[in-house]
Design a protein around this motif. Structure first.
Motif, PDB file in Angstrom:
ATOM      1  N   LYS A   1      17.602  -4.203  20.909  1.00 36.37           N
ATOM      2  CA  LYS A   1      16.343  -3.981  20.219  1.00 36.37           C
ATOM      3  C   LYS A   1      16.380  -4.655  18.866  1.00 36.37           C
ATOM      4  O   LYS A   1      17.422  -4.731  18.255  1.00 36.37           O
ATOM      5  CB  LYS A   1      16.094  -2.479  20.037  1.00 36.37           C
ATOM      6  CG  LYS A   1      14.777  -2.186  19.337  1.00 36.37           C
ATOM      7  CD  LYS A   1      14.675  -0.749  18.975  1.00 36.37           C
ATOM      8  CE  LYS A   1      13.285  -0.454  18.393  1.00 36.37           C
ATOM      9  NZ  LYS A   1      12.976  -1.247  17.212  1.00 36.37           N
TER      10      LYS A   1
ATOM     11  N   GLN B   1      13.440   2.171  23.056  1.00 37.19           N
ATOM     12  CA  GLN B   1      14.216   3.312  22.631  1.00 37.19           C
ATOM     13  C   GLN B   1      15.355   3.608  23.584  1.00 37.19           C
ATOM     14  O   GLN B   1      16.084   4.562  23.401  1.00 37.19           O
ATOM     15  CB  GLN B   1      13.313   4.549  22.540  1.00 37.19           C
ATOM     16  CG  GLN B   1      12.195   4.368  21.545  1.00 37.19           C
ATOM     17  CD  GLN B   1      11.143   5.417  21.711  1.00 37.19           C
ATOM     18  OE1 GLN B   1      10.467   5.477  22.712  1.00 37.19           O
ATOM     19  NE2 GLN B   1      11.016   6.271  20.733  1.00 37.19           N
TER      20      GLN B   1
ATOM     21  N   ALA C   1      23.782  -0.469  12.891  1.00 39.48           N
ATOM     22  CA  ALA C   1      23.904  -1.925  13.036  1.00 39.48           C
ATOM     23  C   ALA C   1      24.969  -2.521  12.121  1.00 39.48           C
ATOM     24  O   ALA C   1      25.406  -3.643  12.330  1.00 39.48           O
ATOM     25  CB  ALA C   1      22.558  -2.591  12.762  1.00 39.48           C
TER      26      ALA C   1
ATOM     27  N   SER D   1      13.114   5.804  12.494  1.00 43.22           N
ATOM     28  CA  SER D   1      14.149   5.143  13.286  1.00 43.22           C
ATOM     29  C   SER D   1      14.963   4.132  12.494  1.00 43.22           C
ATOM     30  O   SER D   1      16.164   3.974  12.727  1.00 43.22           O
ATOM     31  CB  SER D   1      13.513   4.455  14.497  1.00 43.22           C
ATOM     32  OG  SER D   1      12.549   3.505  14.096  1.00 43.22           O
ATOM     33  N   SER D   2      14.339   3.437  11.537  1.00 44.11           N
ATOM     34  CA  SER D   2      15.061   2.406  10.786  1.00 44.11           C
ATOM     35  C   SER D   2      16.211   2.994   9.971  1.00 44.11           C
ATOM     36  O   SER D   2      17.209   2.301   9.718  1.00 44.11           O
ATOM     37  CB  SER D   2      14.102   1.654   9.854  1.00 44.11           C
ATOM     38  OG  SER D   2      13.482   2.549   8.931  1.00 44.11           O
TER      39      SER D   2
ATOM     40  N   TYR E   1      26.745   0.855  20.003  1.00 43.01           N
ATOM     41  CA  TYR E   1      25.551   1.676  20.209  1.00 43.01           C
ATOM     42  C   TYR E   1      25.965   3.118  20.452  1.00 43.01           C
ATOM     43  O   TYR E   1      27.067   3.418  20.914  1.00 43.01           O
ATOM     44  CB  TYR E   1      24.697   1.134  21.344  1.00 43.01           C
ATOM     45  CG  TYR E   1      25.234   1.364  22.740  1.00 43.01           C
ATOM     46  CD1 TYR E   1      24.671   2.330  23.559  1.00 43.01           C
ATOM     47  CD2 TYR E   1      26.282   0.603  23.240  1.00 43.01           C
ATOM     48  CE1 TYR E   1      25.149   2.541  24.831  1.00 43.01           C
ATOM     49  CE2 TYR E   1      26.769   0.806  24.513  1.00 43.01           C
ATOM     50  CZ  TYR E   1      26.200   1.781  25.308  1.00 43.01           C
ATOM     51  OH  TYR E   1      26.682   1.988  26.577  1.00 43.01           O
TER      52      TYR E   1
ATOM     53  N   GLN F   1      18.976   3.081  12.616  1.00 45.15           N
ATOM     54  CA  GLN F   1      19.307   1.799  13.234  1.00 45.15           C
ATOM     55  C   GLN F   1      20.080   0.881  12.291  1.00 45.15           C
ATOM     56  O   GLN F   1      21.035   0.220  12.713  1.00 45.15           O
ATOM     57  CB  GLN F   1      18.022   1.106  13.706  1.00 45.15           C
ATOM     58  CG  GLN F   1      17.397   1.797  14.899  1.00 45.15           C
ATOM     59  CD  GLN F   1      16.044   1.228  15.236  1.00 45.15           C
ATOM     60  OE1 GLN F   1      15.238   0.936  14.350  1.00 45.15           O
ATOM     61  NE2 GLN F   1      15.764   1.062  16.506  1.00 45.15           N
ATOM     62  N   GLU F   2      19.676   0.836  11.023  1.00 43.59           N
ATOM     63  CA  GLU F   2      20.381  -0.059  10.112  1.00 43.59           C
ATOM     64  C   GLU F   2      21.811   0.407   9.892  1.00 43.59           C
ATOM     65  O   GLU F   2      22.736  -0.397   9.836  1.00 43.59           O
ATOM     66  CB  GLU F   2      19.662  -0.159   8.765  1.00 43.59           C
ATOM     67  CG  GLU F   2      20.250  -1.251   7.888  1.00 43.59           C
ATOM     68  CD  GLU F   2      20.044  -1.037   6.401  1.00 43.59           C
ATOM     69  OE1 GLU F   2      20.635  -1.814   5.629  1.00 43.59           O
ATOM     70  OE2 GLU F   2      19.331  -0.106   6.015  1.00 43.59           O
TER      71      GLU F   2
ATOM     72  N   SER G   1       9.798  -0.777   8.926  1.00 45.23           N
ATOM     73  CA  SER G   1       9.826  -1.339  10.272  1.00 45.23           C
ATOM     74  C   SER G   1       8.420  -1.812  10.594  1.00 45.23           C
ATOM     75  O   SER G   1       7.479  -1.010  10.628  1.00 45.23           O
ATOM     76  CB  SER G   1      10.274  -0.279  11.286  1.00 45.23           C
ATOM     77  OG  SER G   1      10.277  -0.804  12.592  1.00 45.23           O
TER      78      SER G   1
ATOM     79  N   ILE H   1      16.314  -4.953  15.105  1.00 41.05           N
ATOM     80  CA  ILE H   1      16.758  -4.004  14.086  1.00 41.05           C
ATOM     81  C   ILE H   1      15.987  -4.299  12.819  1.00 41.05           C
ATOM     82  O   ILE H   1      16.156  -5.358  12.215  1.00 41.05           O
ATOM     83  CB  ILE H   1      18.274  -4.119  13.856  1.00 41.05           C
ATOM     84  CG1 ILE H   1      19.013  -3.790  15.153  1.00 41.05           C
ATOM     85  CG2 ILE H   1      18.729  -3.198  12.729  1.00 41.05           C
ATOM     86  CD1 ILE H   1      20.449  -4.239  15.155  1.00 41.05           C
TER      87      ILE H   1
END
Length: 512
Positions: free
Chosen positions: A239, A233, A376, A368-369, A310, A372-373, A210, A241
């Motif tokens: 946000k 956040q 997503a 976080s990645s 989400y 998130q991925e 990220s 990604i």
């Protein structure tokens, strides 16, 4: 039989004695051993695991290059004529990582790359390659030219799907970016500096990177960075990604939107950016994983936009010292849940503020990645298994993703600051020195009241929150808010601040 038993007992006793002598000698003479001898002992007792299976094929790149090159196209875009000062500043800030910009008199032009993924003319590229372009011209590897139309874009992943009217086109086989391993050979195929059909080789340097170039920034304001590092956040807003594949295969301006392939000739990523002080290759290139791109492109083709779910959480990344500051935990990996959306998927599943997310779908969450991925790739209504650490014990929850909350709208630009304040539905007071120390901020105003039906109520900015900036302008008083709100230039408010529990937020409101 007795003799056999006695022999066996003697053998066990001898073995135990030998082991004891060895351990005694090892402890006694350990400090006298060389590093080389110590390593021999270590590796003799710790055999390597089975060989790792990656997505790589042979070390010979010729077949992979031959398969991928025909499906990578050169993209040339044309924009309306405008002064270039702000764009020049943008290029200087980001080392031209978003494509090769040219400054002729009259209409502006830019170039990049794209990858054909369907024989009937669908092409994937970066959003920043085609965003706001009036004309998109495609040149194929065999020098045919086509006009392309934009099917849809997703700024949150910096992906775009465009199409040309053609059939029987060569395509690149879609690979599996989850199978990619750090250290395996990869090829970058694109058109750097207008040098069409260029292939460079390198290795995968890292995964899940990220680098904070995609976010909720003010894209319509040319004085701002369209993909800048906005740390977000909160659960209710969009946000960027980011979970890039990092490679040292040479990527330069014009490579954006091109192919990152493995040595089997399979597409594993879409080249998106470089990290550079000069604007040219310095060893750090970044590609969007194809497994994330598949979901985005399929959604764009089917719906015209991305259907994104989400979890409904606000979190702090424990791997980021700035975000984890003040959180009382000895964990250095994972995501600290600092808030949940009432009625959101996480709350309904049983996740609580104070939990630490340690795994997603059984895979360790380091930053976080990693979460998130995975999220997503899913649709609203899909379930995702999340492991959290609570009071020293790990617990598993199946979270049903909710539909992404829409961006809140405000009143018209022509309305006065008073009317916009009313639309916000909140009251404010100056921040005290004690509150500055508590929230680790140097400026801001405190939310003292939130009225039902206003924007703050809709987006769940509670009483006790601190507003630190609006449209990236520091806020220290009501007068500061008034100046910013009465000088909107593009119809968008970006309100940034800190929740009462310390979590940060950036909320975007579009003014109609």
């Amino acid at each position: 039989m007795k003799r056999f038993g006695l022999t066996l007992l003697t053998a066990f006793a001898g073995g135990a004695m030998a082991l004891g002598v060895y351990k005694y000698a090892e402890n006694k003479y350990d400090q006298g051993m060389s590093f080389e001898d110590k390593q021999k002992v270590y590796f003799a007792n710790n055999r390597s695991a089975a060989p790792i299976t990656s997505s790589a094929g042979t070390v010979d790149f010729t077949q992979a290059a031959a398969e991928a090159t025909p499906a990578v196209v050169y993209i040339r875009t044309t924009y309306a004529s405008k002064s270039g000062g702000d764009q020049d500043q943008f290029e200087q800030m980001f080392g031209q990582m978003f494509g090769q910009r040219m400054r002729p008199q009259g209409p502006q032009m830019a170039s990049g790359s794209g990858v054909i993924i369907s024989t009937d003319g669908y092409i994937v590229t970066n959003n920043h390659v085609v965003a706001k372009a009036e004309k998109i011209q495609i040149t194929t590897n065999d020098h045919r030219q086509f006009e392309a139309k934009v099917i849809g874009t997703d700024p949150n992943t910096d992906l775009a799907l465009i199409k040309i009217n053609a059939t029987n086109l060569p395509i690149v086989k879609l690979g599996n970016s989850d199978a990619v391993r750090v250290g395996e050979w990869v090829l970058a195929v694109g058109n750097p500096f207008k040098l069409t059909s260029t292939v460079t080789a390198g290795i995968v340097s890292a995964k899940g990177r990220s680098i904070n170039i995609i976010g909720n920034n003010d894209e319509d304001d040319d004085n701002q960075n369209p993909f800048g590092p906005v740390r977000q956040q909160t659960p209710t807003l969009r946000k960027g990604i980011e979970s890039f594949i990092q490679t040292d295969a040479a990527i330069n301006p014009g490579n954006s939107g091109g192919a990152l392939i493995n040595t089997n000739g399979e597409l594993i990523g879409i080249n998106a950016a470089i990290a550079s002080h000069t604007g040219s290759y310095e060893g750090y290139g970044f590609a969007i994983p194809i497994n994330l791109a598949k979901k985005v492109l399929n959604d764009i083709k089917k719906y015209g936009s991305v259907k994104r779910g989400y979890m409904g959480i606000g979190f702090a990344d424990l791997a980021d010292p700035e975000q984890s500051q003040g959180i009382k935990t000895d964990k250095t990996n994972g995501l600290y849940v600092n808030s949940t959306v009432p009625g959101g998927g996480a709350e309904k599943a049983g996740i609580l503020p104070g939990d630490i997310i340690t795994k997603v779908e059984g895979n360790t969450v380091y930053e976080s990645s990693d979460l998130q991925e995975r999220v997503a790739r899913l649709q609203p209504g899909d379930k995702i298994n999340v492991t959290v650490l609570r009071n020293g014990t790990e617990k598993n929850f199946d979270v049903t993703l909710k539909e992404e909350a829409p961006v809140a709208k405000t009143a018209a630009l022509s309305k006065s600051a008073s009317e916009l304040f009313n639309k916000l539905g909140a009251s404010f007071a100056p921040i005290s020195a004690a509150q500055k120390a508590k929230f680790h901020v140097s400026n801001g105003v405190v939310v003292t009241q939130v009225r039902t039906g206003g924007i703050f109520d809709d987006t769940e900015i509670p009483v006790g929150s601190v507003i630190t900036s609006i449209n990236r302008q520091p806020i220290s008083s009501i007068d500061d808010m008034d100046k910013v709100i009465t000088n909107l230039r593009n119809g968008r408010l970006i309100i940034s601040g800190v929740y009462p529990n310390g979590g940060s937020f950036n909320n975007v409101f579009e003014v109609q």
